[in-house]
Design an enzyme around this catalytic site. Structure first.
Site, PDB file in Angstrom:
ATOM      1  N   LYS A   1      -7.175  -1.423  11.249  1.00 16.20           N
ATOM      2  CA  LYS A   1      -8.243  -1.867  12.289  1.00 16.20           C
ATOM      3  C   LYS A   1      -9.522  -2.557  11.991  1.00 16.20           C
ATOM      4  CE  LYS A   1      -9.338   2.752  10.428  1.00 16.20           C
ATOM      5  NZ  LYS A   1      -8.895   3.966  10.631  1.00 16.20           N
TER       6      LYS A   1
ATOM      7  N   GLY B   1       0.959  -1.141  -0.054  1.00 14.97           N
ATOM      8  CA  GLY B   1       0.014   0.021   0.001  1.00 14.97           C
ATOM      9  C   GLY B   1       0.918   1.244   0.220  1.00 14.97           C
TER      10      GLY B   1
ATOM     11  N   ASP C   1     -16.300   2.893  12.154  1.00 17.78           N
ATOM     12  CA  ASP C   1     -14.765   3.108  12.248  1.00 17.78           C
ATOM     13  C   ASP C   1     -14.573   3.091  13.850  1.00 17.78           C
ATOM     14  OD1 ASP C   1     -12.038   4.016  11.374  1.00 17.78           O
ATOM     15  OD2 ASP C   1     -12.863   5.735  12.847  1.00 17.78           O
TER      16      ASP C   1
ATOM     17  N   GLU D   1       0.305  -0.173  16.466  1.00 17.46           N
ATOM     18  CA  GLU D   1       0.087   0.790  16.910  1.00 17.46           C
ATOM     19  C   GLU D   1      -0.932   1.958  16.280  1.00 17.46           C
ATOM     20  OE1 GLU D   1       1.350   2.148  20.505  1.00 17.46           O
ATOM     21  OE2 GLU D   1      -0.455   2.938  19.669  1.00 17.46           O
TER      22      GLU D   1
ATOM     23  N   LYS E   1     -12.326   0.478  16.391  1.00 16.12           N
ATOM     24  CA  LYS E   1     -11.190   1.048  17.353  1.00 16.12           C
ATOM     25  C   LYS E   1     -11.576   0.673  18.650  1.00 16.12           C
ATOM     26  CE  LYS E   1     -10.218   4.794  14.163  1.00 16.12           C
ATOM     27  NZ  LYS E   1     -10.634   6.086  13.980  1.00 16.12           N
TER      28      LYS E   1
ATOM     29  N   ARG F   1      -2.169  -1.000  -6.294  1.00 16.92           N
ATOM     30  CA  ARG F   1      -3.129  -1.513  -6.988  1.00 16.92           C
ATOM     31  C   ARG F   1      -3.119  -1.212  -8.488  1.00 16.92           C
ATOM     32  NH1 ARG F   1      -8.652  -0.566  -4.311  1.00 16.92           N
ATOM     33  NH2 ARG F   1      -7.529   1.300  -4.230  1.00 16.92           N
TER      34      ARG F   1
ATOM     35  N   GLY G   1      -0.773   4.674  -0.165  1.00 17.70           N
ATOM     36  CA  GLY G   1      -1.566   5.698  -0.315  1.00 17.70           C
ATOM     37  C   GLY G   1      -1.468   6.685   0.721  1.00 17.70           C
ATOM     38  N   ASN G   2      -2.376   7.337   1.361  1.00 18.11           N
ATOM     39  CA  ASN G   2      -2.441   8.670   2.205  1.00 18.11           C
ATOM     40  C   ASN G   2      -1.138   8.157   3.318  1.00 18.11           C
ATOM     41  OD1 ASN G   2      -4.379  10.102   1.237  1.00 18.11           O
ATOM     42  ND2 ASN G   2      -5.695   8.726   2.357  1.00 18.11           N
TER      43      ASN G   2
HETATM   44  N1  LIG Z   1      -5.438   7.678   6.565  1.00 22.00           N
HETATM   45  C1  LIG Z   1      -5.465   7.814   7.541  1.00 22.00           C
HETATM   46  O1  LIG Z   1      -5.679   9.072   8.344  1.00 22.00           O
HETATM   47  C2  LIG Z   1      -5.356   6.512   8.606  1.00 22.00           C
HETATM   48  C3  LIG Z   1      -5.360   6.555  10.142  1.00 22.00           C
HETATM   49  C4  LIG Z   1      -5.102   5.301  10.729  1.00 22.00           C
HETATM   50  C5  LIG Z   1      -5.178   3.993  10.096  1.00 22.00           C
HETATM   51  N2  LIG Z   1      -5.423   4.187   8.572  1.00 22.00           N
HETATM   52  C6  LIG Z   1      -5.199   2.623   8.024  1.00 22.00           C
HETATM   53  O2  LIG Z   1      -4.320   2.465   7.082  1.00 22.00           O
HETATM   54  C7  LIG Z   1      -4.541   2.003   5.790  1.00 22.00           C
HETATM   55  C8  LIG Z   1      -4.254   2.528   4.649  1.00 22.00           C
HETATM   56  O3  LIG Z   1      -5.009   3.870   4.895  1.00 22.00           O
HETATM   57  P1  LIG Z   1      -4.842   4.926   3.471  1.00 22.00           P
HETATM   58  O4  LIG Z   1      -5.507   6.028   4.149  1.00 22.00           O
HETATM   59  O5  LIG Z   1      -3.352   5.146   3.536  1.00 22.00           O
HETATM   60  O6  LIG Z   1      -5.394   4.110   2.287  1.00 22.00           O
HETATM   61  P2  LIG Z   1      -5.365   4.792   0.880  1.00 22.00           P
HETATM   62  O7  LIG Z   1      -4.868   6.132   0.621  1.00 22.00           O
HETATM   63  O8  LIG Z   1      -6.775   4.221   0.072  1.00 22.00           O
HETATM   64  O9  LIG Z   1      -4.201   3.846   0.287  1.00 22.00           O
HETATM   65  C9  LIG Z   1      -4.452   2.424  -0.009  1.00 22.00           C
HETATM   66  C10 LIG Z   1      -3.175   1.925  -0.639  1.00 22.00           C
HETATM   67  O10 LIG Z   1      -3.290   0.524  -0.891  1.00 22.00           O
HETATM   68  C11 LIG Z   1      -3.049   0.188  -2.161  1.00 22.00           C
HETATM   69  N3  LIG Z   1      -4.072  -1.137  -2.307  1.00 22.00           N
HETATM   70  C12 LIG Z   1      -5.125  -1.274  -2.168  1.00 22.00           C
HETATM   71  N4  LIG Z   1      -5.835  -2.485  -2.612  1.00 22.00           N
HETATM   72  C13 LIG Z   1      -4.645  -3.207  -2.924  1.00 22.00           C
HETATM   73  C14 LIG Z   1      -4.517  -4.266  -3.649  1.00 22.00           C
HETATM   74  N5  LIG Z   1      -5.456  -5.197  -3.646  1.00 22.00           N
HETATM   75  N6  LIG Z   1      -3.384  -4.783  -3.998  1.00 22.00           N
HETATM   76  C15 LIG Z   1      -2.094  -3.827  -3.923  1.00 22.00           C
HETATM   77  N7  LIG Z   1      -2.378  -2.669  -3.254  1.00 22.00           N
HETATM   78  C16 LIG Z   1      -3.535  -2.299  -2.983  1.00 22.00           C
HETATM   79  C17 LIG Z   1      -3.398   1.378  -2.891  1.00 22.00           C
HETATM   80  O11 LIG Z   1      -3.075   1.289  -4.285  1.00 22.00           O
HETATM   81  P3  LIG Z   1      -3.213   2.398  -5.316  1.00 22.00           P
HETATM   82  O12 LIG Z   1      -2.357   3.546  -4.909  1.00 22.00           O
HETATM   83  O13 LIG Z   1      -2.881   1.767  -6.596  1.00 22.00           O
HETATM   84  O14 LIG Z   1      -4.413   2.820  -5.240  1.00 22.00           O
HETATM   85  C18 LIG Z   1      -3.012   2.593  -2.145  1.00 22.00           C
HETATM   86  O15 LIG Z   1      -1.793   2.675  -2.419  1.00 22.00           O
HETATM   87  C19 LIG Z   1      -6.096   1.497   6.198  1.00 22.00           C
HETATM   88  O16 LIG Z   1      -5.989   0.345   7.005  1.00 22.00           O
HETATM   89  C20 LIG Z   1      -6.574   2.483   7.266  1.00 22.00           C
HETATM   90  O17 LIG Z   1      -7.615   2.364   7.973  1.00 22.00           O
HETATM   91  C21 LIG Z   1      -5.285   5.281   7.870  1.00 22.00           C
END
Ligand SMILES: NC(=O)c1ccc[n+]([C@@H]2O[C@H](COP(=O)([O-])OP(=O)(O)OC[C@H]3O[C@@H](n4cnc5c(N)ncnc54)[C@H](OP(=O)(O)O)[C@@H]3O)[C@@H](O)[C@H]2O)c1
EC number: 1.1.1.3
Length: 425
Positions: free
Chosen positions: A103, A7, A199, A127, A203, A42, A9-10
């Site tokens: 989570k 992954g 969500d 964490e 948690k 992805r 993403g964000n």
């Molecule tokens: N964002 C927050 O503030 C935050 C806070 C606490 C916890 N989290 C947790 O952290 C995790 C990631 O969150 P995020 O906000 O970073 O999500 P996001 O921005 O949607 O990023 C998801 C990433 O995973 C990749 N991905 C998704 N499905 C895939 C697959 N089947 N095969 C390969 N790669 C795949 C996506 O690829 P592409 O880039 O190609 O689309 C993207 O790079 C989640 O579990 C979320 O609950 C997030």
């Protein structure tokens, strides 16, 4: 030490950026460099040219990356249940330590993942999963391990806290505050997971499981969203020196634990009352440590990556030392989870009533009939505007819901307009 990142993403892109910019420091802390050897995504064609990382590292074959012989640590920040579960269990079975922020998966499948970590002799650190940047899992798992935690009260979702804070500060209705949150990027286009507290429930399950050394299944967390909170509820709370907050409440009682997420009124003097906007906080009551509060950013790519990096350093150090730090024994207590009907708290009940003599007595008698005693009663308005606001002493949820059902049948009551729990007093 070689790391596979699943992954980008964000959170993942910030993990990449921070690992590259802080590489030397991290190497000093671990005792050797930690190198990203592959990044699963992805969409290979997504523009990631701003990231300080070679294009050749990206792959769509996440499972292949996990299985590579040279990978020691797997960091899962893709999210969702599958294929994340398969990636993580495969890594753990091969003795590769896992860091995840997922989570949703942990709340659904925590015990199986812990068992897989134990069987594989690997670490499973998460964490970032419960409160992003706020250190909470490690304090619960380590610092407070000699204590007994009796209650956890938390604001664990920035979107709902932003919406309710806006409603309190501007008098806006829920829909208006949600629209603004969406425009500012605090709420997703589909806000269901946040606004309906899915969500927060995930948690709450993680936090309560660690706090009480038991397993709380996601389905055992009582959940109510914030859609029904009205401007009138917020105003009524303010008039009584209270504020409405999106709370996660986990309590340990003699006969079991209770875990719930719902909006509630708390005193304006409570430490959580001033946690506003997108900030999160978790308030822990422990037998010996007393009252503790953990406060900070509960979301955000950089903030969450901070916690992920902390876990990477920890599991890398453990690997160097040939140990796994956390024996996955968190659930040794096996405490029963009490149904919501047995949860005990105070209630704020608003009623539109017929403006005639004796109404107050009939309403009070209905509460008494179900064993619910009244702390305060406030009557306002006249004619069609006649309104009663009742705050009860502590009662069981079932007593209150039976009272409300009977109140709704009274000819002197037009409508029970709102019922909200009162906590933290
Ligand atoms: N964002 C927050 O503030 C935050 C806070 C606490 C916890 N989290 C947790 O952290 C995790 C990631 O969150 P995020 O906000 O970073 O999500 P996001 O921005 O949607 O990023 C998801 C990433 O995973 C990749 N991905 C998704 N499905 C895939 C697959 N089947 N095969 C390969 N790669 C795949 C996506 O690829 P592409 O880039 O190609 O689309 C993207 O790079 C989640 O579990 C979320 O609950 C997030």
């Amino acid at each position: 030490m070689k790391l596979a990142l699943l992954g980008c993403g964000n959170v993942g892109s910030e993990v990449v950026r921070l690992m590259r910019t802080r590489g030397e420091e991290l190497a000093s802390r671990v005792g050797e460099p930690v190198e990203i050897v592959g990044i699963a995504v992805r969409r290979l064609d997504r523009d990631r040219s701003h990231l300080p990382v070679e294009k050749e590292l990206f792959t769509t074959d996440a499972l292949g990356l996990v299985k590579r012989d040279d990978v020691d640590i797997v960091v899962e920040v893709a999210g969702g249940i599958e294929p994340a579960r398969t990636w993580i269990t495969t890594a753990l079975a091969e003795g590769k330590s896992v860091v995840t922020a997922n989570k949703a998966l942990l709340a659904e499948d925590g015990p199986a993942l812990s068992a897989a970590a134990k069987a594989g002799g690997a670490d499973l650190y998460y964490e970032a999963a419960a409160a992003a940047a706020i250190p909470l899992m490690r304090p619960l798992r380590e610092s407070l391990h000699g204590d007994t935690i009796n209650r956890v009260l938390g604001i664990v979702n920035g979107t709902t806290n932003y919406i309710l804070s806006q409603m309190s500060q501007t008098g806006a209705a829920f829909e208006e505050a949600l629209r603004e949150a969406t425009e500012l990027g605090y709420a997703e286009a589909d806000p269901t997971a946040d606004v309906d507290n899915y969500d927060a429930a995930a948690k709450a399950a993680l936090i309560a499981s660690l706090a009480f050394h038991t397993h709380i299944d996601l389905g055992e967390v009582y959940r109510e969203g914030i859609r029904d909170v009205s401007a009138a509820d917020i105003a009524s709370a303010a008039a009584q020196g209270r504020v409405v907050k999106p709370l996660c409440i986990a309590t340990r009682e003699a006969d079991g634990v209770s875990v719930r997420v719902h909006p509630a009124m708390i005193p304006a003097t409570h430490p959580l009352a001033n946690v506003n906007g997108a900030y999160n906080a978790v308030f822990v009551e422990a037998e010996s440590a007393g009252r503790l509060m953990f406060y900070g950013a509960g979301a955000g790519g950089t903030e969450t990556a901070s916690a992920v990096l902390g876990d990477i350093v920890a599991v890398a150090r453990n690997k160097r030392g040939g140990i796994t730090a956390f024996p996955p024994e968190a659930a040794y207590q096996d405490l029963p989870v009490k149904p919501i009907g047995e949860a005990r708290t105070r209630y704020h009940v608003s009623l539109d009533v017929v403006d005639e003599p004796g109404v107050l007595a009939r309403v009070a008698a209905t509460f008494a009939h179900h064993g619910v005693s009244l702390a305060t009663v406030h009557q306002s308005g006249q004619g069609d505007e006649a309104r009663l606001v009742v705050v009860t002493h502590t009662a069981a949820d079932k007593q209150l819901s039976d009272t409300v059902a009977e109140l709704s049948q009274l000819t002197s009551v037009h409508e029970v307009t709102s019922v909200m729990r009162v906590e933290g007093e």
